[in-house]
Design an enzyme around this catalytic site. Structure first.
Site, PDB file in Angstrom:
ATOM      1  N   SER A 107      -0.177  -0.568  -6.686  1.00 22.89           N
ATOM      2  CA  SER A 107       0.337  -0.928  -5.622  1.00 22.89           C
ATOM      3  C   SER A 107       1.857  -0.747  -6.341  1.00 22.89           C
ATOM      4  O   SER A 107       1.550   0.362  -7.094  1.00 22.89           O
ATOM      5  CB  SER A 107      -0.011  -2.406  -5.004  1.00 22.89           C
ATOM      6  OG  SER A 107       1.214  -2.834  -4.409  1.00 22.89           O
ATOM      7  N   HIS A 132      -0.739   2.415  -2.394  1.00 21.97           N
ATOM      8  CA  HIS A 132      -0.964   2.344  -1.416  1.00 21.97           C
ATOM      9  C   HIS A 132       0.119   1.444  -0.569  1.00 21.97           C
ATOM     10  O   HIS A 132       1.056   1.330  -0.563  1.00 21.97           O
ATOM     11  CB  HIS A 132      -1.725   1.002  -0.022  1.00 21.97           C
ATOM     12  CG  HIS A 132      -1.567  -0.366  -1.312  1.00 21.97           C
ATOM     13  ND1 HIS A 132      -2.193  -1.843  -1.503  1.00 21.97           N
ATOM     14  CD2 HIS A 132      -0.856  -1.075  -1.550  1.00 21.97           C
ATOM     15  CE1 HIS A 132      -2.297  -2.333  -1.419  1.00 21.97           C
ATOM     16  NE2 HIS A 132      -0.835  -2.186  -2.030  1.00 21.97           N
TER      17      HIS A 132
END
Length: 203
Positions: A107, A132
């Site tokens: 992330s 993501h």
């Protein structure tokens, strides 16, 4: 299993003793490595951690503006705003910031890994990278929920554009690949352009 109290964790930090002209001097291991221009970004990215990282980056710039800084990352990600404080400082300061993934960079951790100086971004062989879209949740009146949804979509588009610039991937590929959790091995992270090379040894 409960997390250990911070006081216990601090007590477990190794100390390094050095001989100087004035006698012995002891440092905790992280302060000693900071002298070698090494910073650790470990754990959840949040405001307190971001402030510490930013302070270390600014300190090392003031010490030697022309020497590289080495940022070692092992993080599951976290707050976008805290991560952007670190990212913007990395781009703002004069020294190149070389990023190294050890363990995982997921992330926001992966975004900061990709944001290192071009040609100086690395993964250790068994590390993992995950990209993501930003996560968000909000409760309240429908109008407020709509405002927050618009903000999250704006952040998502901005992060995708920046990741496209750092990796060299087309924006539509980034949008597709960040739509869901996308895990990569160290080798795949090199191929994707998140990092520039795999480090197997100092040689």
């Amino acid at each position: 299993m409960h997390n250990a109290p911070e006081s216990v964790l601090n007590a477990l930090v190794p100390m390094v003793v050095e001989q100087t002209a004035k006698g012995e001097r002891s440092y905790d291991i992280y302060s000693r490595l900071l002298k070698e221009r090494v910073i650790f970004l470990v754990g959840q990215v949040e405001e307190h951690m971001a402030n510490l990282i930013v302070a270390q980056l600014l300190f090392l710039e003031s010490e030697s503006p022309d020497k590289d800084i080495y940022l070692y990352i092992n993080s599951p990600g976290g707050s976008v705003t805290a991560g952007m404080a670190i990212y913007d400082t990395m781009q703002f300061i004069k020294p190149n910031v070389s990023t190294v993934c050890m363990g995982q960079a997921a992330s926001m951790g992966a975004f900061l890994l990709a944001g290192g100086a071009k040609g100086k971004r690395h993964c250790l062989p068994n590390s993992r990278v995950m990209i993501h879209q930003p996560l968000g949740g909000f409760q309240g009146q429908a109008s407020d929920i709509a405002i927050h949804a618009k903000e999250i979509l704006g952040i998502k588009n901005k992060l995708n554009q920046m990741l496209a610039e750092h990796t060299g991937q087309p924006l539509d590929i980034i949008e597709r690949d960040t739509d869901r959790d996308n895990f990569m091995s160290a080798t795949q992270a090199v191929e994707y352009g998140i990092v520039d090379s795999l480090l197997t040894s100092r040689g």
